[in-house]
Motif scaffolding. Structure first.
Motif, PDB file in Angstrom:
ATOM      1  N   HIS A  12       0.844  -1.180   0.000  1.00 30.32           N
ATOM      2  CA  HIS A  12       0.000   0.000   0.000  1.00 30.32           C
ATOM      3  C   HIS A  12       0.879   1.229   0.000  1.00 30.32           C
ATOM      4  CE1 HIS A  12      -3.699  -2.208   0.661  1.00 30.32           C
ATOM      5  NE2 HIS A  12      -3.063  -2.950   1.552  1.00 30.32           N
ATOM      6  N   GLU A  13       0.506   2.174  -0.800  1.00 30.15           N
ATOM      7  CA  GLU A  13       1.260   3.423  -0.874  1.00 30.15           C
ATOM      8  C   GLU A  13       0.677   4.424   0.113  1.00 30.15           C
ATOM      9  OE1 GLU A  13       2.609   6.748  -4.183  1.00 30.15           O
ATOM     10  OE2 GLU A  13       1.460   5.012  -4.783  1.00 30.15           O
ATOM     11  N   ASN A  14       1.545   5.130   0.795  1.00 29.76           N
ATOM     12  CA  ASN A  14       1.101   6.140   1.750  1.00 29.76           C
ATOM     13  C   ASN A  14       0.742   7.410   0.984  1.00 29.76           C
ATOM     14  OD1 ASN A  14       0.587   7.801   3.866  1.00 29.76           O
ATOM     15  ND2 ASN A  14       2.677   7.880   4.610  1.00 29.76           N
ATOM     16  N   LEU A  15      -0.546   7.723   0.927  1.00 26.85           N
ATOM     17  CA  LEU A  15      -1.007   8.902   0.198  1.00 26.85           C
ATOM     18  C   LEU A  15      -1.256  10.089   1.118  1.00 26.85           C
ATOM     19  CD1 LEU A  15      -3.474   7.165  -2.264  1.00 26.85           C
ATOM     20  CD2 LEU A  15      -1.123   7.854  -2.686  1.00 26.85           C
ATOM     21  N   ASP A  16      -0.957   9.929   2.404  1.00 23.92           N
ATOM     22  CA  ASP A  16      -1.202  10.991   3.366  1.00 23.92           C
ATOM     23  C   ASP A  16      -0.019  11.941   3.541  1.00 23.92           C
ATOM     24  OD1 ASP A  16      -3.686   9.985   3.852  1.00 23.92           O
ATOM     25  OD2 ASP A  16      -3.019   8.731   5.527  1.00 23.92           O
ATOM     26  N   ARG A  17       1.026  11.767   2.784  1.00 21.69           N
ATOM     27  CA  ARG A  17       2.217  12.594   2.975  1.00 21.69           C
ATOM     28  C   ARG A  17       1.971  14.027   2.508  1.00 21.69           C
ATOM     29  NH1 ARG A  17       3.287   9.098  -1.272  1.00 21.69           N
ATOM     30  NH2 ARG A  17       3.498  10.146  -3.265  1.00 21.69           N
ATOM     31  N   MET A  18       2.608  14.928   3.168  1.00 22.01           N
ATOM     32  CA  MET A  18       2.521  16.344   2.813  1.00 22.01           C
ATOM     33  C   MET A  18       3.764  16.719   2.022  1.00 22.01           C
ATOM     34  SD  MET A  18      -0.269  17.631   4.113  1.00 22.01           S
ATOM     35  CE  MET A  18       0.064  19.359   4.178  1.00 22.01           C
ATOM     36  N   GLU A  19       3.582  17.487   0.990  1.00 23.20           N
ATOM     37  CA  GLU A  19       4.729  17.960   0.235  1.00 23.20           C
ATOM     38  C   GLU A  19       5.432  19.057   1.010  1.00 23.20           C
ATOM     39  OE1 GLU A  19       4.124  18.968  -3.849  1.00 23.20           O
ATOM     40  OE2 GLU A  19       2.541  17.489  -4.034  1.00 23.20           O
ATOM     41  N   GLU A  20       6.743  19.046   0.945  1.00 21.67           N
ATOM     42  CA  GLU A  20       7.501  20.080   1.626  1.00 21.67           C
ATOM     43  C   GLU A  20       7.384  21.377   0.840  1.00 21.67           C
ATOM     44  OE1 GLU A  20      12.110  20.990   2.809  1.00 21.67           O
ATOM     45  OE2 GLU A  20      11.432  18.916   2.715  1.00 21.67           O
ATOM     46  N   ILE A  21       7.075  22.432   1.537  1.00 25.51           N
ATOM     47  CA  ILE A  21       6.887  23.724   0.891  1.00 25.51           C
ATOM     48  C   ILE A  21       8.182  24.507   1.002  1.00 25.51           C
ATOM     49  CG2 ILE A  21       5.623  25.885   0.988  1.00 25.51           C
ATOM     50  CD1 ILE A  21       3.227  24.204   1.893  1.00 25.51           C
ATOM     51  N   LYS A  22       8.657  24.957  -0.133  1.00 23.49           N
ATOM     52  CA  LYS A  22       9.913  25.692  -0.165  1.00 23.49           C
ATOM     53  C   LYS A  22       9.627  27.166   0.118  1.00 23.49           C
ATOM     54  CE  LYS A  22      13.875  26.678  -3.019  1.00 23.49           C
ATOM     55  NZ  LYS A  22      14.430  26.666  -4.351  1.00 23.49           N
ATOM     56  N   VAL A  23      10.243  27.665   1.167  1.00 21.74           N
ATOM     57  CA  VAL A  23      10.077  29.067   1.551  1.00 21.74           C
ATOM     58  C   VAL A  23      11.098  29.891   0.783  1.00 21.74           C
ATOM     59  CG1 VAL A  23      10.144  30.671   3.497  1.00 21.74           C
ATOM     60  CG2 VAL A  23       9.304  28.360   3.832  1.00 21.74           C
ATOM     61  N   PRO A  24      10.694  31.018   0.192  1.00 27.08           N
ATOM     62  CA  PRO A  24      11.664  31.841  -0.525  1.00 27.08           C
ATOM     63  C   PRO A  24      12.706  32.422   0.427  1.00 27.08           C
ATOM     64  CG  PRO A  24       9.556  32.954  -0.398  1.00 27.08           C
ATOM     65  CD  PRO A  24       9.354  31.579   0.143  1.00 27.08           C
ATOM     66  N   SER A  25      13.808  32.852  -0.134  1.00 26.20           N
ATOM     67  CA  SER A  25      14.875  33.394   0.709  1.00 26.20           C
ATOM     68  C   SER A  25      14.396  34.672   1.390  1.00 26.20           C
ATOM     69  CB  SER A  25      16.117  33.679  -0.126  1.00 26.20           C
ATOM     70  OG  SER A  25      15.910  34.792  -0.957  1.00 26.20           O
ATOM     71  N   ASP A  26      15.025  34.966   2.517  1.00 31.33           N
ATOM     72  CA  ASP A  26      14.653  36.155   3.281  1.00 31.33           C
ATOM     73  C   ASP A  26      14.972  37.429   2.497  1.00 31.33           C
ATOM     74  OD1 ASP A  26      13.868  34.473   5.324  1.00 31.33           O
ATOM     75  OD2 ASP A  26      15.847  34.506   6.263  1.00 31.33           O
ATOM     76  N   ARG A  27      16.039  37.390   1.718  1.00 31.06           N
ATOM     77  CA  ARG A  27      16.411  38.556   0.919  1.00 31.06           C
ATOM     78  C   ARG A  27      15.352  38.841  -0.150  1.00 31.06           C
ATOM     79  NH1 ARG A  27      21.992  38.325   0.041  1.00 31.06           N
ATOM     80  NH2 ARG A  27      22.105  39.832   1.718  1.00 31.06           N
ATOM     81  N   SER A  28      14.912  37.804  -0.867  1.00 39.31           N
ATOM     82  CA  SER A  28      13.891  38.022  -1.893  1.00 39.31           C
ATOM     83  C   SER A  28      12.569  38.461  -1.271  1.00 39.31           C
ATOM     84  CB  SER A  28      13.710  36.776  -2.752  1.00 39.31           C
ATOM     85  OG  SER A  28      13.185  35.723  -1.992  1.00 39.31           O
ATOM     86  N   PHE A  29      12.241  37.921  -0.092  1.00 37.44           N
ATOM     87  CA  PHE A  29      11.053  38.359   0.623  1.00 37.44           C
ATOM     88  C   PHE A  29      11.137  39.848   0.927  1.00 37.44           C
ATOM     89  CE2 PHE A  29       9.282  39.298   4.853  1.00 37.44           C
ATOM     90  CZ  PHE A  29       7.948  39.030   4.625  1.00 37.44           C
ATOM     91  N   GLY A  30      12.285  40.295   1.426  1.00 41.97           N
ATOM     92  CA  GLY A  30      12.468  41.714   1.745  1.00 41.97           C
ATOM     93  C   GLY A  30      12.378  42.599   0.520  1.00 41.97           C
TER      94      GLY A  30
END
Length: 138
Positions: free
Chosen positions: A2-20
């Motif tokens: 059985h394949e585990n379909l409950d996994r969450m994809e890791e969300i990539k957070v943008p760099s702090d510099r680009s956010f600023g």
């Protein structure tokens, strides 16, 4: 197996510099728009844009908590807005089309039963590809 379909994809957070830098541009645009519109509060946005630019270039790690909070807010917003938009599309687009097709007695999928038919097989005219032509599909 059985394949585990409950996994969450890791969300990539943008760099702090680009956010600023992004927030620098947002505050700059809002500030200019408000100042040109005669609102004196626009100067606070312009000062905020300068502050964000300085932090983004000199010490972007200071913006890390704001960056994480902004991402969490975006995820929360997507969990609320996506079902609403899908519901609106369903009830304002798909449902009226389905009702109209039923009123016009359209049956594109041929789901209505016809007991006096010998077969539900649909003959193809012109005939499809030759039987031996599908040996190497991949």
């Amino acid at each position: 197996m059985h394949e585990n379909l409950d996994r969450m994809e890791e969300i990539k957070v943008p760099s702090d510099r680009s956010f600023g830098i992004v927030f620098t541009l947002v505050f700059l645009i809002v500030g200019i728009w408000m100042v040109l519109g005669g609102q004196s509060e626009g100067w606070f946005f312009l000062a905020g844009s300068v502050l964000f630019l300085i932090l983004a270039l000199a010490r972007p790690s200071i913006l890390a908590p704001l960056n994480r909070m902004w991402m969490k807010f975006g995820l929360l917003l997507s969990r609320l807005v996506n079902p609403l938009i899908l519901g609106v599309v369903f009830f304002l687009v798909i449902t009226p089309i389905a009702i109209t097709r039923r009123l016009l007695n359209k049956d594109s999928l041929h789901l209505k039963s016809t007991p006096n038919l010998k077969s539900y097989w649909i003959t193809r005219k012109p005939l499809g590809p030759k039987p031996g032509s599908m040996t190497r599909q991949f």
